[in-house]
Scaffold this motif. Structure first.
Motif, mmCIF file in Angstrom:
data_model
loop_
_atom_site.group_PDB
_atom_site.id
_atom_site.type_symbol
_atom_site.label_atom_id
_atom_site.label_comp_id
_atom_site.label_asym_id
_atom_site.label_seq_id
_atom_site.Cartn_x
_atom_site.Cartn_y
_atom_site.Cartn_z
ATOM 1 N N MET A 1 0.844 -1.192 0.000
ATOM 2 C CA MET A 1 0.000 0.000 0.000
ATOM 3 C C MET A 1 0.883 1.248 0.000
ATOM 4 N N THR A 2 0.499 2.229 -0.786
ATOM 5 C CA THR A 2 1.289 3.453 -0.911
ATOM 6 C C THR A 2 1.121 4.327 0.327
ATOM 7 N N TYR A 3 2.233 4.821 0.830
ATOM 8 C CA TYR A 3 2.210 5.707 1.988
ATOM 9 C C TYR A 3 1.692 7.077 1.568
ATOM 10 N N SER A 4 0.749 7.626 2.359
ATOM 11 C CA SER A 4 0.199 8.948 2.068
ATOM 12 C C SER A 4 0.581 9.982 3.123
ATOM 13 N N GLY A 5 0.868 9.519 4.363
ATOM 14 C CA GLY A 5 1.132 10.447 5.452
ATOM 15 C C GLY A 5 -0.114 11.076 6.033
ATOM 16 N N VAL A 6 -1.285 10.637 5.580
ATOM 17 C CA VAL A 6 -2.547 11.167 6.090
ATOM 18 C C VAL A 6 -3.056 10.225 7.176
ATOM 19 N N VAL A 7 -3.130 10.719 8.401
ATOM 20 C CA VAL A 7 -3.609 9.925 9.531
ATOM 21 C C VAL A 7 -4.623 10.753 10.314
ATOM 22 N N ARG A 8 -5.431 10.076 11.133
ATOM 23 C CA ARG A 8 -6.417 10.769 11.958
ATOM 24 C C ARG A 8 -6.412 10.165 13.350
ATOM 25 N N VAL A 9 -6.757 10.977 14.321
ATOM 26 C CA VAL A 9 -6.828 10.513 15.699
ATOM 27 C C VAL A 9 -7.836 9.371 15.785
ATOM 28 N N GLY A 10 -7.425 8.275 16.389
ATOM 29 C CA GLY A 10 -8.269 7.105 16.495
ATOM 30 C C GLY A 10 -8.170 6.161 15.321
ATOM 31 N N GLY A 11 -7.462 6.578 14.276
ATOM 32 C CA GLY A 11 -7.311 5.754 13.090
ATOM 33 C C GLY A 11 -6.009 4.975 13.104
ATOM 34 N N PRO A 12 -5.796 4.166 12.075
ATOM 35 C CA PRO A 12 -4.587 3.345 12.023
ATOM 36 C C PRO A 12 -3.355 4.172 11.677
ATOM 37 N N ALA A 13 -2.209 3.597 11.964
ATOM 38 C CA ALA A 13 -0.943 4.204 11.546
ATOM 39 C C ALA A 13 -0.786 4.052 10.039
ATOM 40 N N ASP A 14 -0.040 4.943 9.445
ATOM 41 C CA ASP A 14 0.359 4.822 8.045
ATOM 42 C C ASP A 14 1.849 4.505 8.041
ATOM 43 N N VAL A 15 2.256 3.534 7.236
ATOM 44 C CA VAL A 15 3.622 3.019 7.294
ATOM 45 C C VAL A 15 4.359 3.330 5.994
ATOM 46 N N HIS A 16 5.506 3.994 6.139
ATOM 47 C CA HIS A 16 6.376 4.307 5.009
ATOM 48 C C HIS A 16 7.534 3.305 5.037
ATOM 49 N N GLU A 17 7.551 2.410 4.092
ATOM 50 C CA GLU A 17 8.555 1.351 4.067
ATOM 51 C C GLU A 17 9.722 1.753 3.174
ATOM 52 N N LEU A 18 10.869 1.999 3.806
ATOM 53 C CA LEU A 18 12.098 2.301 3.086
ATOM 54 C C LEU A 18 12.981 1.055 3.080
ATOM 55 N N THR A 19 14.082 1.109 2.367
ATOM 56 C CA THR A 19 14.942 -0.060 2.256
ATOM 57 C C THR A 19 15.494 -0.496 3.612
ATOM 58 N N ASP A 20 15.973 0.466 4.398
ATOM 59 C CA ASP A 20 16.619 0.159 5.676
ATOM 60 C C ASP A 20 15.795 0.544 6.890
ATOM 61 N N LEU A 21 14.692 1.243 6.675
ATOM 62 C CA LEU A 21 13.948 1.820 7.790
ATOM 63 C C LEU A 21 12.451 1.765 7.504
ATOM 64 N N MET A 22 11.680 1.423 8.535
ATOM 65 C CA MET A 22 10.225 1.522 8.462
ATOM 66 C C MET A 22 9.784 2.678 9.355
#
Length: 218
Positions: A1-22
């Motif tokens: 799933m593509t990371y958007s950086g859009v999150v809301r209080v009470g909602g799930p985390a959004d995860v940005h998956e990089l090569t060496d870092l999540m």
């Protein structure tokens, strides 16, 4: 799933998956703060940026692997409400800007100066001291060897401008000066920006607006 950086209080985390870092971004109330969980993919070590509030939410995000450290970007209370509980539950080391540490009621194990390196597993984050929003705010730069840099700015840089300097012209001049010289002048347009509240941006999206920020004075 593509990371958007859009999150809301009470909602799930959004995860940005990089090569060496999540990078997992979550929003917590009541002031819609962003907290970021960084996980080294090689070692599994984790670091939390801003234990802002809702300790149960943050501890669920951390999971059974716990965290080695928590970085507080600055002294304002909405960025450390969950810090004591998170540290008590995890035993994490605490980091904060040396000039803001006295304003954070949880003891700072490692006072951070400009240029200091904070490690999470094999990943290195470089601290940049930015003055104006508070005396000791820090931003963290991850210079990804596989792609553009990633920049965690606390409340010093947002989409649309720098952080609040409370109608203090001298503080605004200092903050925008630090942001220009320590961030915009040395990092490329592709740098991904993760702010302390709200949506993400890039330095390239914000760079054309620097003259208007100067002109308006905030």
């Amino acid at each position: 799933m593509t990371y958007s950086g859009v999150v809301r209080v009470g909602g799930p985390a959004d995860v940005h998956e990089l090569t060496d870092l999540m990078i997992s971004k979550v929003a917590v109330g009541p002031m819609d703060n962003n907290s970021y969980l960084l996980r080294c993919r090689a070692t599994g070590e984790q670091l939390l940026i801003d234990a802002a509030n809702e300790a149960p939410t943050l501890l669920r995000l951390v999971g059974d692997d716990s965290i080695a450290s928590v970085v507080t970007t600055h002294r304002h209370g909405d960025h450390w409400q969950a810090l004591a509980e998170v540290v008590a539950a995890t035993g994490a080391r605490t980091y904060a800007g040396a000039r803001d540490a006295e304003g954070i009621p949880v003891p700072t194990d490692v006072p951070v100066e400009d240029g200091d390196v904070i490690r999470v597993g094999r990943v290195e984050l470089t601290a940049r001291h930015l003055v104006g929003h508070t005396p000791g705010s820090i931003a963290l730069v991850y210079d990804d060897p596989h792609g553009p840099p990633h920049l965690f700015t606390g409340d010093c840089l947002f989409p649309g401008g720098v952080g609040n300097t409370r109608d203090d012209p001298a503080a605004f001049v200092r903050l925008i000066g630090d942001v220009e010289t320590k961030l915009f002048a040395v990092l490329p347009d592709e740098t991904w920006v993760y702010p302390g509240h709200g949506k993400d941006t890039t330095l390239g999206a914000e760079r054309p607006h620097l003259p208007e920020w100067h002109a308006r004075g905030w």
